[in-house]
Design an enzyme around this catalytic site. Structure first.
Site, PDB file in Angstrom:
ATOM      1  N   ASP A 139      67.578  63.283 -62.287  1.00 47.22           N
ATOM      2  CA  ASP A 139      68.215  64.222 -61.360  1.00 47.22           C
ATOM      3  C   ASP A 139      69.194  63.508 -60.548  1.00 47.22           C
ATOM      4  O   ASP A 139      70.274  64.074 -60.266  1.00 47.22           O
ATOM      5  CB  ASP A 139      66.860  64.570 -60.493  1.00 47.22           C
ATOM      6  N   VAL A 167      68.082  69.690 -58.934  1.00 41.79           N
ATOM      7  CA  VAL A 167      68.797  70.008 -60.528  1.00 41.79           C
ATOM      8  C   VAL A 167      67.719  70.051 -61.217  1.00 41.79           C
ATOM      9  O   VAL A 167      67.681  70.871 -62.268  1.00 41.79           O
ATOM     10  CB  VAL A 167      69.826  68.784 -60.543  1.00 41.79           C
ATOM     11  N   ASP A 168      66.759  69.174 -61.335  1.00 41.82           N
ATOM     12  CA  ASP A 168      65.559  69.070 -62.217  1.00 41.82           C
ATOM     13  C   ASP A 168      64.883  70.588 -62.068  1.00 41.82           C
ATOM     14  O   ASP A 168      64.606  71.069 -63.024  1.00 41.82           O
ATOM     15  CB  ASP A 168      64.482  68.092 -62.163  1.00 41.82           C
ATOM     16  N   ALA A 169      64.485  70.968 -61.024  1.00 37.78           N
ATOM     17  CA  ALA A 169      63.995  72.174 -60.512  1.00 37.78           C
ATOM     18  C   ALA A 169      64.899  73.389 -61.094  1.00 37.78           C
ATOM     19  O   ALA A 169      64.344  74.447 -61.811  1.00 37.78           O
ATOM     20  CB  ALA A 169      63.588  72.402 -59.230  1.00 37.78           C
ATOM     21  N   GLY A 172      64.454  73.546 -64.849  1.00 34.50           N
ATOM     22  CA  GLY A 172      63.333  74.163 -65.126  1.00 34.50           C
ATOM     23  C   GLY A 172      63.225  75.465 -65.123  1.00 34.50           C
ATOM     24  O   GLY A 172      62.771  76.276 -66.132  1.00 34.50           O
TER      25      GLY A 172
END
Length: 374
Positions: A139, A167-169, A172
């Site tokens: 991230d 950004v990861d979230a 997802g």
């Protein structure tokens, strides 16, 4: 209670945040999620502490409810054969290995789709499966290379990452949407498909107005601290005791703000009468507003501006944020229902509310598998 995704089985090879977040959201709505982890090692986030809760990393606990874990060694031929049998019973496969890893072990989408034509296969990568396949998907790196850090931070202190792996979230969320969309297509046609999301593309897409402004005009926005490039006032202002975020996003709201502060003449000033003018004279305007805001504390102004219909709010810490959600009846903290009383690990609520098939919190995040289960 029947979930909207009851009957769908997901085989989850993913680790860390983006993939596990996607499968947790789908698990909340009834999908059966089977995690495959290396025995005795497991997901990287099992070691990402502090903080810890009863010896387990809260990072892992926050991303893996409503799942069960099986020990699996990707390098073991027997385990791979057994996993292939498990995939035969599944609707969805999710993985975020380095591109080419699943293919090396005979488990890539192209190697599976002839045998399992209805399979939805989702790959989460850092920078795509083409020329960026060799780049690591973290991230922090995505926030840096994707431009997010270039518009986050203050000119005096430089670029700043967001305080969570945003950004990861977001990736997802995109993965979950892609999987659900592919499942709808399969329900109509019987045909599965390959779903691919990557951190860089998700970072760029999440920049919304900023990235569109650049694409259409060539402008390159920079660091503005907490200010907004296109709206003013839309930022924290200092009160007598702490900052208060104020979002007077149109002329009507600005006039209401000026009236509430006892400075209605500001709304008739040519420098501030329109949003475009306010943006052009941001520094002067904020000084004018803060000269009044600094006379009373944030709680006072919060009440005054709410009464006046001006969007605003104090800058809460996480404890205060949860308390606010509780005060507003949003019930932000939930506990798994299938665990013995008092043993359910507290979780933050799934933000998607469905009237007929709401999210259900059934089980705690799974314990680390100690050995291969195949």
């Amino acid at each position: 209670m029947t979930g909207a995704l009851d009957g769908f089985r997901i085989i989850d090879f993913s680790r860390v945040l983006a993939g596990p977040y996607a499968t947790m959201l789908l698990g909340d709505f009834g999908a059966e999620v089977i995690r495959l982890e290396r025995p005795g090692v497991g997901d990287d986030t099992r070691q990402w502490g502090p903080p810890w809760h009863e010896g387990e990393a809260t990072y892992f606990l926050g991303l893996n409810r409503n799942k069960r874990s099986l020990g699996f060694d990707l390098t073991d031929e027997h385990d791979r054969a057994e996993v292939r049998k498990l995939i035969a019973t599944a609707d969805v496969v999710v993985e975020n290995f380095k591109p080419g890893t699943m293919e090396r072990y005979g488990l890539g989408y192209e190697q599976l789709k002839a045998e399992f034509p209805g399979l939805v296969f989702c790959s989460v990568t850092g920078f795509g499966s083409g020329k960026g396949a060799h780049l690591p998907g973290y991230d922090l790196i995505a926030q840096a290379t994707g431009g997010l850090m270039s518009i986050t931070g203050h000119p005096d202190t430089g670029p700043q990452k967001v305080g969570v792996a945003l950004v990861d979230a977001i990736t997802g969320l995109h993965a979950a949407i892609g999987i659900q969309t592919a499942l709808i297509h399969r329900l109509r046609t019987g045909e599965g498909q390959y779903v691919e999301v990557n951190l860089l593309s998700s970072a760029l897409a999440s920049l919304t107005n900023q990235i569109t402004g650049h694409i259409l005009t060539g402008s390159v926005p920079g660091l503005m601290g907490n200010a907004h490039p296109s709206v003013c006032p839309y930022q924290p202002v200092m009160t007598a005791d702490r900052p208060l975020a104020v979002a007077a996003a149109n002329d009507k709201q600005f006039r209401a703000l000026a009236r509430a502060l006892g400075r209605e003449e500001l709304a008739d000033d040519d420098r501030y009468s329109t949003n475009t003018a306010r943006v052009a004279h941001r520094e002067e305007l904020i000084k004018e507003l803060e000269s009044v805001f600094r006379t009373r504390d944030a709680d006072h102004w919060f009440s005054v501006l709410v009464e006046a219909g001006v969007p605003n709010g104090p800058i809460n810490d996480l404890g205060q944020a949860v308390a606010l959600a509780e005060e507003l009846g949003l019930d932000p903290v939930v506990h798994p229902t299938d665990e013995p009383e008092g043993e359910g690990v507290a979780q933050i609520r799934n933000p998607i509310r469905l009237s007929a098939t709401p999210a259900v919190y059934r089980t705690n995040p799974p314990k680390l598998p100690g050995s291969s289960d195949f």
